[in-house]
Write a protein that holds these residues in place. Structure first.
Motif, PDB file in Angstrom:
ATOM      1  N   PHE A 391       0.830  -1.202   0.000  1.00  0.00           N
ATOM      2  CA  PHE A 391       0.000   0.000   0.000  1.00  0.00           C
ATOM      3  C   PHE A 391       0.868   1.257   0.000  1.00  0.00           C
ATOM      4  O   PHE A 391       0.486   2.304  -0.520  1.00  0.00           O
ATOM      5  CB  PHE A 391      -0.937   0.016   1.218  1.00  0.00           C
ATOM      6  N   ASP A 423      -4.168   5.287  -1.523  1.00  0.00           N
ATOM      7  CA  ASP A 423      -3.966   4.232  -0.526  1.00  0.00           C
ATOM      8  C   ASP A 423      -3.884   4.726   0.903  1.00  0.00           C
ATOM      9  O   ASP A 423      -3.987   3.920   1.825  1.00  0.00           O
ATOM     10  CB  ASP A 423      -2.687   3.446  -0.856  1.00  0.00           C
ATOM     11  N   SER A 817      -7.756   1.407  -4.649  1.00  0.00           N
ATOM     12  CA  SER A 817      -6.545   1.255  -3.840  1.00  0.00           C
ATOM     13  C   SER A 817      -5.816  -0.001  -4.284  1.00  0.00           C
ATOM     14  O   SER A 817      -6.377  -0.857  -4.984  1.00  0.00           O
ATOM     15  CB  SER A 817      -6.896   1.163  -2.359  1.00  0.00           C
TER      16      SER A 817
END
Length: 876
Positions: A391, A423, A817
């Motif tokens: 992430f 993210d 994301s």
């Protein structure tokens, strides 16, 4: 009345501009720094004497202890004083790892000589623990064997088949050869200077023999600098200095952090580069100022070899660079140097002079055939970057500060509505209750767990700030005082208190092992900060440390840390100890989840546990340009996970600059937009069309590139290779690439960001004769070594070209994301080489968040190849 109104408005504007300008009077120049002033004076005196200078330093041949099998030379280095007596220095030269040399010099019997002369509780010996923090662990050093020949004037060491080193006994010098070619000379100019202990009385005595005629006594036992006059300097002058000559090299790189060119500049007629971690407000560009972090590692390359110098010292350090003009060119530099190009072509060696305020002299020297091997060896010693939580490679949205819980969730919602992937959303200091870390403002963030859980539904995370200064008068700082784990005043009688964001604060001493247990408790499940959320990560800011009322906006140098070490000895590594403590606390809280920590202050070794960014930049084109240089410098100094505030921290970018910054920022290893509390809101969805669409396209491109980025981070985690590769690193055999710092390689993509206003085309340098395909239109091809002009760079263009013979994995589906991309298919870009028969690439895959790839080897490493027209996938 109108006249006065106009003038008042102009004055207010000027005042506003000035408040954002660096206050350079707060920071020492070399001439104002006692040890730098003294060592520059010593160097000029030695150079001025030329052949008449008789070096003070020699090796006592009768004390040499040489162990070929273990690769160690021990002995005594003698420093001769004016009266003919000597100071003994312990000398140790060790062959370590894969044919690297480590040189250590320390004062012998220092504590005995100091005796009762110093009443301060500070440790009397020289600080020798920088390596303890910067080296990955004790097993990172392996001894290697050599064969020696001892003559009357020199000791010769032969090892590794390609290597020979001559250690001259008098004057003390070291000559390092690779393949019979001289590469590096240590103490070539006889600038070695170990300021041995002498009493204050001796220092002030004009007839004392303790100081050589070439030495200076400037600020030996006091500090005239305005904000440093309280420095007690209990041990007096104790600097170490040494010079290195890179033979037949033209450029040197590294020693971040500086806002300057990638190829470091000659400092002969100006300030040296300084390594001293400070909070520098709106740092200027094209300067050698100290900044937030320090990595005392310098690299140089030429077509057949490369050198690395790692100066293992965490004290205040200055580095002078001199690019020596070839003698055959003569001395008329005015006629010779009519351009940078002619100057660089005339350089036949680079000379550097390193000066640190105190500590032992400890340096590791790397000579290798390529820069990649130098960086691999440096990483073997200090550690490679950890494989990040995936992430953290996505887009991060931040500002100082989002107002409240609703504001955070609104930003997330607007990003989704505009199909802009993200993210993480970040919270700066205002999320706390009265700037007390580990608390939440109960009015603005009444239910932080609920907020984090809402973000988690779309795979988003929350990053919150925790700094080392702790507001006095609440439970966290009270515990630091009670447990005696704070940084102490110079008399050790009470904890140091200074001013920072919360007002009066104390600083936790993360050099103290006991601080780790205390820090772990603050991050445990159920605490006010994290409660039970699993998608909250950390940002460690102000950890230079930044002290608003301290000298040079930092801590007084005579404060005392665990072990009774002065702050002056550990200053540059303090920030690293703080983010390492935070890393350890997150691991303790959740051993199965890879932490993410952003740090502003760093040292050699910080790459093991953190990410960094380049601090408080400004919304202007020159800072956009500088961000690429700084990130490239960090990549070749072993710290690739680096970024810069997209859009600039201070002031307000216009929409062209903001767009171009996003188009450049998608290539940063760490990609975050951040801005000052007084700047206008500039979330990407607020831009006017067509700029909003261009920014959206850039964000989506970043997510398409995630498989490439993640694979590159896997590579750096096992070999230390950069994520962004400078041209000289990718093509060390091409001297034309040595000074290029406006383009780079990301895997096989050659990228040239647009970094000038109103630019519609760019000049792109191709380092070889291969074909380069426009990444967005493979029908457009460039080829031919040299500069290619008028390459299209309209506002909707992102200049990136895929080298022939490459296979790059991407993911093409839009997701909100990276977490939501986990099971998406891969799309390969393939460009067959000129023979029409081959190409290759690589893809690394794991769960992106746990340590299973280490603990159970739960990962996939795919090699893609095309050989003779046949496609093959090789699973490792």
């Amino acid at each position: 009345m109108y006249f006065w109104s106009v003038h008042l408005f102009i004055l207010l504007l000027l005042a506003f501009e000035q408040c954002y300008a660096v206050k350079d009077y707060l920071f020492k120049k070399c001439g104002q720094s006692g040890f730098c002033n003294r060592n520059r004076h010593f160097a000029s005196e030695v150079e001025g004497l030329g052949d008449k200078y008789n070096s003070h330093y020699s090796i006592d041949i009768s004390c040499l202890d040489i162990n070929d099998a273990d690769g160690i030379v021990r002995g005594v280095l003698l420093k001769q004083l004016n009266d003919g007596t000597f100071v003994d220095l312990n000398f140790n030269l060790t062959l370590i790892n894969n044919n690297d040399l480590r040189l250590r010099i320390d004062e012998a019997n220092r504590e005995e000589r100091i005796g009762t002369n110093v009443t301060s509780p500070v440790t009397k010996k020289r600080y020798d623990e920088a390596s303890k923090w910067s080296f990955v662990n004790s097993t990172s050093i392996r001894s290697s064997s050599f064969k020696h020949i001892l003559g009357s004037d020199k000791l010769t060491l032969q090892y590794g088949g390609h290597y020979k080193t001559d250690v001259m006994l008098y004057p003390f010098q070291i000559y390092m050869y690779y393949d019979d070619n001289l590469q590096l000379v240590v103490n070539d100019r006889n600038f070695l200077n170990i300021e041995h202990y002498r009493t204050k009385e001796s220092e002030e005595d004009e007839n004392s023999n303790d100081v050589a005629p070439e030495e200076s006594k400037y600020n030996a036992y006091h500090d005239d600098f305005k904000d440093s006059k309280g420095d007690t300097l209990p041990l007096g002058p104790e600097s170490v200095a040494l010079d290195f000559t890179y033979q037949n090299y033209t450029d040197v790189y590294g020693i971040p952090e500086h806002a300057d060119s990638l190829s470091l500049k000659d400092t002969t007629d100006g300030e040296p580069y300084r390594l001293y971690n400070v909070d520098i407000f709106e740092y200027p560009v094209e300067q050698k100022y100290a900044m937030y972090g320090s990595i005392p590692f310098m690299m140089s390359v030429k077509p057949d070899a490369a050198i690395g110098v790692f100066w293992v010292n965490s004290a205040d350090t200055y580095i002078d660079i001199k690019k020596h003009l070839a003698e055959k060119q003569g001395n008329d530099t005015e006629k010779l140097v009519d351009s940078l190009k002619s100057y660089e072509s005339s350089v036949d060696k680079v000379q550097t002079h390193w000066m640190s305020e105190n500590g032992v002299l400890d340096v590791v020297l790397f000579v290798k055939p390529t820069p990649a091997e130098v960086l691999k060896e440096y990483g073997l010693l200090t550690g490679y970057s950890a494989l990040p939580n995936i992430f953290s490679l996505g887009y991060h949205q931040s500002r100082w500060n989002y107002n409240d819980q609703k504001d955070v969730l609104d930003v997330s919602s607007h990003l989704d509505q505009n199909q802009m992937p993200c993210d993480a959303i970040w919270l700066d200091i205002e999320y706390t209750e009265k700037k007390k870390y580990f608390t939440w403002d109960p009015h603005a963030f009444p239910n932080s767990d609920e907020m984090a859980a809402t973000l988690n539904k779309t795979g988003r995370n929350l990053v919150v700030i925790i700094d080392p200064h702790l507001k006095t008068g609440y439970k966290v700082s009270d515990g630091v005082i009670k447990d005696k784990i704070g940084i102490m005043k110079s008399d050790l009688k009470e904890i140091y208190k200074g001013q920072c964001w919360p007002g009066e604060s104390v600083w936790i001493d993360t050099l103290n092992p006991a601080s780790n247990d205390y820090w772990n408790k603050q991050f445990a499940n159920g605490t006010d900060l994290l409660k039970y959320s699993t998608n909250i990560y950390l940002w460690n800011d102000m950890n230079e440390p930044s002290v608003f009322d301290g000298p040079e906006t930092s801590a007084p140098k005579d404060l005392i840390h665990y072990g009774n070490w002065e702050h002056r000895s550990v200053h540059n590594l303090y920030g690293m100890t703080f983010h390492e403590a935070t890393y350890g606390a997150l691991i303790t809280r959740n051993p199965h989840q890879r932490p993410f920590i952003l740090t502003r202050s760093f040292f050699s070794g910080s790459q093991r546990t953190s990410t960094m960014w380049t601090g408080d930049n400004t919304a202007s084109w020159e800072y956009l340009r500088e961000s690429i240089r700084m990130i490239l410098a960090l990549n070749i100094a072993g710290f690739p996970f680096a970024g810069s505030d997209v859009g600039g921290f201070f002031k307000n970018p216009d929409e062209e600059l903001l767009t171009r910054w996003y188009q450049a920022g998608i290539w940063y290893p760490f990609f975050r937009a951040h801005s000052h509390i007084d700047s206008r809101r500039r979330e990407p969805y607020l831009a006017e069309e067509p700029y909003k669409s261009y920014i959206s396209d850039a964000l989506k491109l970043r997510y398409k590139l995630l498989p490439i980025l993640y694979t590159l981070f896997y590579r750096t985690s096992v070999s230390g290779s950069p994520v962004l590769k400078p041209m000289f690193y990718e093509y060390p055999g091409n001297k034309k690439s040595y000074s290029i710092d406006d383009q780079f390689f990301l895997s096989d993509l050659l990228v040239r960001p647009v970094m000038e206003q109103n630019q519609h085309s760019i000049k792109l340098y191709l380092p070889d004769d291969k074909k380069y395909y426009n990444f967005f239109n493979l029908d457009q091809v460039l080829s031919g070594e040299g500069y290619h002009y008028n390459v299209s760079a309209e506002i909707n263009d992102i200049p990136a070209f895929l080298r022939e013979g490459s296979i790059l994995p991407t993911k093409q589906r839009y997701r909100r994301s990276s977490k939501l991309m986990t099971y998406d298919p891969y799309t390969l870009y393939v460009t067959i080489d000129s023979s029409g028969k081959s190409a290759n690439g690589e893809l690394y895959i794991d769960d992106g968040k746990s340590f299973d790839y280490l603990d159970s080897e739960d990962f996939i490493l795919l090699n893609f190849t095309v050989e003779n027209g046949d496609t093959q996938f090789l699973l490792k």
